[in-house]
Write an enzyme that holds these catalytic residues in place. Sequence first.
Site, PDB file in Angstrom:
ATOM      1  CG  HIS A 158      -1.978  -1.081   1.111  1.00 56.31           C
ATOM      2  ND1 HIS A 158      -2.364  -1.864   2.162  1.00 56.31           N
ATOM      3  CD2 HIS A 158      -2.722  -1.493   0.042  1.00 56.31           C
ATOM      4  CE1 HIS A 158      -3.302  -2.721   1.756  1.00 56.31           C
ATOM      5  NE2 HIS A 158      -3.534  -2.524   0.475  1.00 56.31           N
ATOM      6  CD  GLU A 161      -0.415   0.402   4.387  1.00 52.68           C
ATOM      7  OE1 GLU A 161       0.326  -0.586   4.326  1.00 52.68           O
ATOM      8  OE2 GLU A 161      -1.658   0.321   4.309  1.00 52.68           O
ATOM      9  NE  ARG A 213      -6.398  -0.049   0.647  1.00 49.10           N
ATOM     10  CZ  ARG A 213      -6.204  -0.776   1.750  1.00 49.10           C
ATOM     11  NH1 ARG A 213      -5.589  -0.252   2.782  1.00 49.10           N
ATOM     12  NH2 ARG A 213      -6.604  -2.026   1.808  1.00 49.10           N
ATOM     13  CG  HIS A 283       0.135  -4.051   5.106  1.00 46.66           C
ATOM     14  ND1 HIS A 283      -0.677  -3.587   4.109  1.00 46.66           N
ATOM     15  CD2 HIS A 283       0.540  -5.280   4.704  1.00 46.66           C
ATOM     16  CE1 HIS A 283      -0.776  -4.490   3.158  1.00 46.66           C
ATOM     17  NE2 HIS A 283      -0.043  -5.539   3.491  1.00 46.66           N
ATOM     18  CD  GLU A 357      -2.176  -3.253   9.169  1.00 43.43           C
ATOM     19  OE1 GLU A 357      -1.685  -2.119   8.991  1.00 43.43           O
ATOM     20  OE2 GLU A 357      -3.012  -3.763   8.413  1.00 43.43           O
TER      21      GLU A 357
HETATM   22  N1  ARG Z   1      -5.026  -3.404   6.636  1.00 46.67           N
HETATM   23  C1  ARG Z   1      -4.613  -4.274   5.573  1.00 46.67           C
HETATM   24  C2  ARG Z   1      -5.574  -4.249   4.431  1.00 46.67           C
HETATM   25  O1  ARG Z   1      -6.643  -3.694   4.537  1.00 46.67           O
HETATM   26  C3  ARG Z   1      -4.428  -5.685   6.049  1.00 46.67           C
HETATM   27  C4  ARG Z   1      -5.682  -6.346   6.475  1.00 46.67           C
HETATM   28  C5  ARG Z   1      -5.450  -7.758   6.840  1.00 46.67           C
HETATM   29  N2  ARG Z   1      -5.525  -8.522   5.638  1.00 46.67           N
HETATM   30  C6  ARG Z   1      -4.744  -9.510   5.412  1.00 46.67           C
HETATM   31  N3  ARG Z   1      -4.889 -10.209   4.329  1.00 46.67           N
HETATM   32  N4  ARG Z   1      -3.859  -9.816   6.284  1.00 46.67           N
HETATM   33  O2  ARG Z   1      -5.239  -4.759   3.387  1.00 46.67           O
HETATM   34 ZN    ZN Z   2      -1.732  -1.827   4.102  1.00 48.65          ZN
END
Ligand code: ARG
Ligand code: ZN
Length: 395
Positions: A158, A161, A213, A283, A357
């Site tokens: 993204h 980020e 994004r 992320h 994250e």
């Molecule tokens: N915040 C990120 C998103 O919206 C990660 C969400 C979790 N998704 C994943 N496949 N781990 O893409």
């Molecule tokens: Zn992300």
Amino acid sequence: HLIYSDQVLSIIAKTPAEVDILRNMSTQHETVLWQPASARHIKPDTEVHLYIPKHHVQNVTDLLKTHLVLLQDTQELIAMQTRNHTSDPRSSETFYERYHSLEDIYYWINRTITDNPDRAKVILIGSSYEKRPLYVLKLSGRKSNDAKKAMWIDCGIHAREWISPAFCLWFCLKYYGENVEVTQLLDTLDLYVLPVMNPDGYKYTWTTNRMWRKNRSKHPHSDCIGTDLNRNFDANWCTEGASDYPCEEIYCGQFPESEPESRAVANFLRSHKDTVKLYFSIHSYSQMLLFPYSCSYEQAQNHDELLALVQEAAQNIRRYYRNQYKYGAGAKTIYLAPGGSDDWAYKMGIEYSFTFELQDRGTYGFLLPPSYITKASKEAALAVKGITLRVIQKK
Ligand code: ARG
Ligand code: ZN
């Protein structure tokens, strides 16, 4: 009074009616939703972070009952994130404590392989929609051979980020440092690092729109641009939690791996699936250590093992850096997000697959000042190292 900068507000909807207002608002007035990723994930009693251009701040706040100003002066924060870039962006002294333009990251990749000819290689795994190269660094210990097991880390899926590519660079540096644990790691596993999976989007956040994004691909029946690369992988693709509408932030693309960036990563991992044992995708923001599944509420077959790994990592971060990370299966911990790279990698057979994250939890959000890069990276590296060492020991 005069509002001189774009702002970020924190808003909590209390009733279903307020949720509706907020959902509406987050798709109008040129606002950008920071958290959650899509308006459809807005629920009562959970914090929403909304970025609002200065000429709409008055309108939007008039429509809200209560809100908290999270960031008063986003212009200054953006300036802070790109400062030092005029003098000598490539000087080494504080290189890892600053954010870097795409050009400087390409330069850094080049320098890393020329400075470490027998331990670092670059692999071109494909190119982006706008034909920028997708380079993977392969870092090896002293005892390298072709059958050696490996781990994978990607950053910058993204675009906005920024802490994510900064982490990838920082982590590579540490691999050549004095760190004993890491040397031990490298002698056991090769490391593949993709510092920027979405170079077109990243470039765009530096030149045009800091809040972008998705990638920058065009679509046949829409003027809206970009696919969410983390909804474009083949894992319950485009089911609930993704959108088939190109104007949305969580647009899943025309079909699984329709985007050159996700296809390149999937192709590379498919052809290395016998050696790659761990997958990490980096992320921000919200401080979470996640594992499959995000594409459904189903439990992964080694759920308990994955849970124990991230739990220990979170405890270590709390103990050593006094910072809180949530952890758990993606769908239950944040929201349904089908088509993610981690779920795809897991289903393909990489049993240890994670999405982190990084910092923070909303104080600065995507505009995390450069002075936080080191600590954010140390925390994430502690988790990567801890989990990887545990997995190695099991074998
Ligand atoms: N915040 C990120 C998103 O919206 C990660 C969400 C979790 N998704 C994943 N496949 N781990 O893409
Ligand atoms: Zn992300």
